[in-house]
Scaffold this motif. Structure first.
Motif, PDB file in Angstrom:
ATOM      1  N   LEU A  70     -15.934  53.194  70.970  1.00 44.84           N
ATOM      2  CA  LEU A  70     -14.568  52.808  71.310  1.00 44.84           C
ATOM      3  C   LEU A  70     -13.593  53.971  71.173  1.00 44.84           C
ATOM      4  O   LEU A  70     -13.723  54.805  70.283  1.00 44.84           O
ATOM      5  N   LYS A  71     -12.609  53.970  72.054  1.00 50.07           N
ATOM      6  CA  LYS A  71     -11.623  55.064  72.111  1.00 50.07           C
ATOM      7  C   LYS A  71     -10.660  55.015  70.924  1.00 50.07           C
ATOM      8  O   LYS A  71      -9.985  54.013  70.704  1.00 50.07           O
ATOM      9  N   GLU A  72     -10.603  56.125  70.235  1.00 49.93           N
ATOM     10  CA  GLU A  72      -9.728  56.235  69.063  1.00 49.93           C
ATOM     11  C   GLU A  72      -8.244  56.200  69.462  1.00 49.93           C
ATOM     12  O   GLU A  72      -7.885  56.595  70.559  1.00 49.93           O
ATOM     13  N   GLY A  73      -7.424  55.707  68.559  1.00 46.34           N
ATOM     14  CA  GLY A  73      -5.982  55.789  68.740  1.00 46.34           C
ATOM     15  C   GLY A  73      -5.380  54.671  69.577  1.00 46.34           C
ATOM     16  O   GLY A  73      -4.183  54.690  69.858  1.00 46.34           O
ATOM     17  N   SER A  74      -6.193  53.704  69.986  1.00 48.65           N
ATOM     18  CA  SER A  74      -5.685  52.603  70.816  1.00 48.65           C
ATOM     19  C   SER A  74      -5.441  51.367  69.945  1.00 48.65           C
ATOM     20  O   SER A  74      -6.219  51.104  69.029  1.00 48.65           O
ATOM     21  N   PRO A  75      -4.384  50.600  70.238  1.00 49.56           N
ATOM     22  CA  PRO A  75      -4.168  49.366  69.464  1.00 49.56           C
ATOM     23  C   PRO A  75      -5.245  48.310  69.715  1.00 49.56           C
ATOM     24  O   PRO A  75      -5.341  47.334  68.981  1.00 49.56           O
ATOM     25  N   SER A  76      -6.082  48.520  70.728  1.00 53.21           N
ATOM     26  CA  SER A  76      -7.245  47.643  70.956  1.00 53.21           C
ATOM     27  C   SER A  76      -8.506  48.265  70.393  1.00 53.21           C
ATOM     28  O   SER A  76      -9.222  47.658  69.588  1.00 53.21           O
ATOM     29  N   CYS A  77      -8.811  49.487  70.855  1.00 54.89           N
ATOM     30  CA  CYS A  77     -10.126  50.096  70.621  1.00 54.89           C
ATOM     31  C   CYS A  77     -10.168  51.053  69.434  1.00 54.89           C
ATOM     32  O   CYS A  77     -11.245  51.489  69.045  1.00 54.89           O
ATOM     33  N   THR A  82      -8.308  53.046  83.357  1.00 59.75           N
ATOM     34  CA  THR A  82      -7.859  51.758  82.798  1.00 59.75           C
ATOM     35  C   THR A  82      -6.781  51.924  81.737  1.00 59.75           C
ATOM     36  O   THR A  82      -6.291  50.936  81.202  1.00 59.75           O
ATOM     37  N   ARG A  83      -6.401  53.161  81.429  1.00 60.65           N
ATOM     38  CA  ARG A  83      -5.417  53.360  80.365  1.00 60.65           C
ATOM     39  C   ARG A  83      -4.034  52.839  80.765  1.00 60.65           C
ATOM     40  O   ARG A  83      -3.744  52.690  81.939  1.00 60.65           O
ATOM     41  N   TYR A  84      -3.189  52.681  79.783  1.00 53.38           N
ATOM     42  CA  TYR A  84      -1.840  52.137  80.035  1.00 53.38           C
ATOM     43  C   TYR A  84      -1.103  52.957  81.091  1.00 53.38           C
ATOM     44  O   TYR A  84      -0.305  52.439  81.869  1.00 53.38           O
ATOM     45  N   LEU A 134     -18.963  50.452  75.933  1.00 56.35           N
ATOM     46  CA  LEU A 134     -18.192  51.693  75.939  1.00 56.35           C
ATOM     47  C   LEU A 134     -16.777  51.384  76.441  1.00 56.35           C
ATOM     48  O   LEU A 134     -16.614  50.682  77.447  1.00 56.35           O
ATOM     49  N   SER A 135     -15.773  51.870  75.725  1.00 58.02           N
ATOM     50  CA  SER A 135     -14.395  51.757  76.251  1.00 58.02           C
ATOM     51  C   SER A 135     -14.394  52.338  77.654  1.00 58.02           C
ATOM     52  O   SER A 135     -14.806  53.493  77.850  1.00 58.02           O
ATOM     53  N   SER A 136     -13.931  51.569  78.626  1.00 54.80           N
ATOM     54  CA  SER A 136     -14.082  51.985  80.020  1.00 54.80           C
ATOM     55  C   SER A 136     -13.359  53.295  80.325  1.00 54.80           C
ATOM     56  O   SER A 136     -13.809  54.062  81.179  1.00 54.80           O
ATOM     57  N   CYS A 137     -12.269  53.580  79.612  1.00 56.67           N
ATOM     58  CA  CYS A 137     -11.555  54.834  79.872  1.00 56.67           C
ATOM     59  C   CYS A 137     -12.421  56.037  79.495  1.00 56.67           C
ATOM     60  O   CYS A 137     -12.296  57.105  80.092  1.00 56.67           O
ATOM     61  N   LEU A 138     -13.334  55.860  78.521  1.00 58.08           N
ATOM     62  CA  LEU A 138     -14.244  56.950  78.129  1.00 58.08           C
ATOM     63  C   LEU A 138     -15.294  57.206  79.212  1.00 58.08           C
ATOM     64  O   LEU A 138     -15.850  58.289  79.314  1.00 58.08           O
ATOM     65  N   PRO A 190     -19.215  49.321  80.510  1.00 57.52           N
ATOM     66  CA  PRO A 190     -17.847  49.840  80.383  1.00 57.52           C
ATOM     67  C   PRO A 190     -16.843  48.683  80.400  1.00 57.52           C
ATOM     68  O   PRO A 190     -16.828  47.892  81.340  1.00 57.52           O
ATOM     69  N   VAL A 191     -16.043  48.582  79.357  1.00 57.31           N
ATOM     70  CA  VAL A 191     -15.143  47.429  79.220  1.00 57.31           C
ATOM     71  C   VAL A 191     -13.766  47.896  78.768  1.00 57.31           C
ATOM     72  O   VAL A 191     -13.658  48.747  77.891  1.00 57.31           O
ATOM     73  N   CYS A 192     -12.726  47.312  79.351  1.00 59.86           N
ATOM     74  CA  CYS A 192     -11.351  47.550  78.870  1.00 59.86           C
ATOM     75  C   CYS A 192     -10.790  46.231  78.340  1.00 59.86           C
ATOM     76  O   CYS A 192     -10.444  45.340  79.124  1.00 59.86           O
ATOM     77  N   PRO A 193     -10.676  46.095  77.038  1.00 58.51           N
ATOM     78  CA  PRO A 193     -10.179  44.845  76.470  1.00 58.51           C
ATOM     79  C   PRO A 193      -8.783  44.469  76.947  1.00 58.51           C
ATOM     80  O   PRO A 193      -8.486  43.281  77.144  1.00 58.51           O
ATOM     81  N   GLU A 194      -7.916  45.461  77.151  1.00 57.70           N
ATOM     82  CA  GLU A 194      -6.541  45.125  77.536  1.00 57.70           C
ATOM     83  C   GLU A 194      -6.499  44.552  78.958  1.00 57.70           C
ATOM     84  O   GLU A 194      -5.739  43.627  79.242  1.00 57.70           O
ATOM     85  N   GLN A 195      -7.335  45.088  79.843  1.00 55.19           N
ATOM     86  CA  GLN A 195      -7.429  44.489  81.182  1.00 55.19           C
ATOM     87  C   GLN A 195      -8.037  43.096  81.096  1.00 55.19           C
ATOM     88  O   GLN A 195      -7.572  42.164  81.757  1.00 55.19           O
ATOM     89  N   PRO A 229      -1.080  50.391  85.837  1.00 54.58           N
ATOM     90  CA  PRO A 229      -0.563  50.810  84.527  1.00 54.58           C
ATOM     91  C   PRO A 229       0.194  49.662  83.833  1.00 54.58           C
ATOM     92  O   PRO A 229       0.559  48.687  84.462  1.00 54.58           O
ATOM     93  N   ARG A 230       0.420  49.844  82.532  1.00 58.40           N
ATOM     94  CA  ARG A 230       1.136  48.844  81.743  1.00 58.40           C
ATOM     95  C   ARG A 230       1.971  49.545  80.674  1.00 58.40           C
ATOM     96  O   ARG A 230       1.772  50.737  80.409  1.00 58.40           O
ATOM     97  N   SER A 231       2.839  48.796  80.100  1.00 61.80           N
ATOM     98  CA  SER A 231       3.694  49.349  79.056  1.00 61.80           C
ATOM     99  C   SER A 231       2.852  49.613  77.806  1.00 61.80           C
ATOM    100  O   SER A 231       2.020  48.796  77.425  1.00 61.80           O
TER     101      SER A 231
HETATM  102  S1  SF4 Z   1      -7.881  49.202  75.862  1.00 55.17           S
HETATM  103 FE1  SF4 Z   1      -9.600  50.476  75.189  1.00 55.17          FE
HETATM  104  S2  SF4 Z   1     -10.830  50.702  77.089  1.00 55.17           S
HETATM  105 FE2  SF4 Z   1      -8.832  49.992  77.729  1.00 55.17          FE
HETATM  106  S3  SF4 Z   1      -7.750  51.861  78.228  1.00 55.17           S
HETATM  107 FE3  SF4 Z   1      -7.240  51.347  76.080  1.00 55.17          FE
HETATM  108  S4  SF4 Z   1      -8.706  52.499  74.867  1.00 55.17           S
HETATM  109 FE4  SF4 Z   1      -9.491  52.469  76.961  1.00 55.17          FE
END
Ligand code: SF4
Length: 161
Positions: free
Chosen positions: A122-129, A33-35, A24-28, A56-61, A68-70
């Protein structure tokens, strides 16, 4: 405290052994973990997944980016193109964060493999997820980098908006 040893077969002692394992996208899940340092908890989804073992996993982390990040977006294609070396991920500071996004996708796949998960929410609208990416403020079809890798490796991806 005495050290406990993991039995060679942990089926009887591990209550999660018979549960369905899902990523599961960790932000969900409600983790910040979001930017922007926030989360996107989905209570209804968490209720539905109650009988499952959740990873729960955040690929960007996992790719080494801070929180936070850009904010970042894929330029020149989608996540599949990024994996092929045909597109890049660029953040708002115009820094190229492609390597971190690819690393995060690969680390996420490792977690899935280690745990025997077959499905990822996975969370919609993310360049990762995402399965829809943001292009100049609008959404266009095309997977994020992690989504592209998981789909390529036969993992079922369920988009959550
Ligand atoms: S990379 Fe995926 S899990 Fe991490 S904050 Fe963005 S949408 Fe959520």
């Amino acid at each position: 405290m005495p050290i406990k040893r993991l039995p060679s077969s942990n089926k009887e002692t591990d209550p999660s052994a018979s549960k369905t394992i899902v990523l599961l996208s960790s932000c969900l899940a409600g983790l910040r973990t979001r930017y922007d340092g926030n989360h996107k908890r989905k209570r209804e989804l968490l209720r539905r997944l109650k009988g499952s073992a959740i990873l729960p996993v955040c690929p960007e982390q996992l790719g080494g980016l801070p929180t936070p990040r850009s904010r970042a977006q894929i330029v020149g294609g989608d996540g599949t193109d990024v994996l092929r070396g045909k597109a890049r991920v660029i953040n708002e500071q115009a820094q190229d964060v492609t390597a971190q996004f690819i690393k995060g996708a690969k680390e996420t796949l490792k977690i899935i493999r280690l745990n025997g998960a077959k499905r990822a929410f996975l969370k919609e609208g993310s360049p990762s997820c995402g399965t829809l990416r943001s292009v100049r403020g609008k959404r266009d079809s095309g997977p994020g980098v992690t989504t592209a890798l998981l789909l390529k490796e036969g993992i079922e991806v369920i988009s959550v908006d």
